[in-house]
Design a protein around this motif. Structure first.
Motif, PDB file in Angstrom:
ATOM      1  N   GLY A  10       0.817  -1.210   0.000  1.00 46.46           N
ATOM      2  CA  GLY A  10       0.000   0.000   0.000  1.00 46.46           C
ATOM      3  C   GLY A  10       0.848   1.255   0.000  1.00 46.46           C
ATOM      4  O   GLY A  10       0.566   2.221  -0.716  1.00 46.46           O
ATOM      5  N   LYS A  13       2.250   1.737  -3.295  1.00 43.62           N
ATOM      6  CA  LYS A  13       1.176   1.887  -4.280  1.00 43.62           C
ATOM      7  C   LYS A  13       1.284   0.861  -5.412  1.00 43.62           C
ATOM      8  O   LYS A  13       1.207   1.181  -6.587  1.00 43.62           O
ATOM      9  CB  LYS A  13       1.143   3.306  -4.830  1.00 43.62           C
ATOM     10  N   GLU A 121       1.634   0.915 -13.330  1.00 44.61           N
ATOM     11  CA  GLU A 121       1.216   0.280 -12.083  1.00 44.61           C
ATOM     12  C   GLU A 121       1.597  -1.177 -12.151  1.00 44.61           C
ATOM     13  O   GLU A 121       1.611  -1.787 -13.201  1.00 44.61           O
ATOM     14  CB  GLU A 121      -0.303   0.378 -11.931  1.00 44.61           C
TER      15      GLU A 121
END
Length: 122
Positions: A10, A13, A121
């Motif tokens: 987290g 990310k 990502e």
């Protein structure tokens, strides 16, 4: 060593799948164990191989803004773009569809590049 992988992911990310979590946790524990052993090493009498400049020593240049690259110039020379963004292939997959090591040749999109413009990502 107890690593809270969910919290760490987290903070970074990134998403970590259940099948990746076990291997990643083992890798992180191995790295941290090596760092622990390095901290325990006796370095008495060993000269440093680098040094940080002391504030005001004059070793660092002044932080002055300089000219930036022109956005259109960069995009015109990029191997792959989508709108105003550079496309970055996922690891092992070529954007041109040729397929890289372990890749299928289908990039399945930009890997999140259109969201951030300069990063994908995980």
């Amino acid at each position: 060593m107890n690593i809270d992988l969910e919290s760490l992911a987290g903070l970074a990310k990134v998403r970590v799948s259940a099948c990746e979590a076990g291997e990643l946790k083992r890798d992180l524990e191995s790295i941290l164990e090596r760092v622990k052993r390095l901290k325990e090493a006796d370095v008495t009498g060993v000269a440093p191989t680098f040094r940080l400049a002391a504030p005001g020593s004059g070793d660092l240049r002044e932080d002055v803004p300089g000219p930036c690259l022109i956005h259109q110039w960069v995009l015109s020379r990029a191997p792959a773009t989508k709108g105003p963004y550079l496309l970055v292939p996922r690891e092992g997959i070529d954007v041109d569809g040729a397929g890289g090591p372990g890749g299928s040749g289908n990039s399945g999109g930009s890997g999140g590049a259109e969201k951030h413009g300069n990063a994908q990502e995980a």
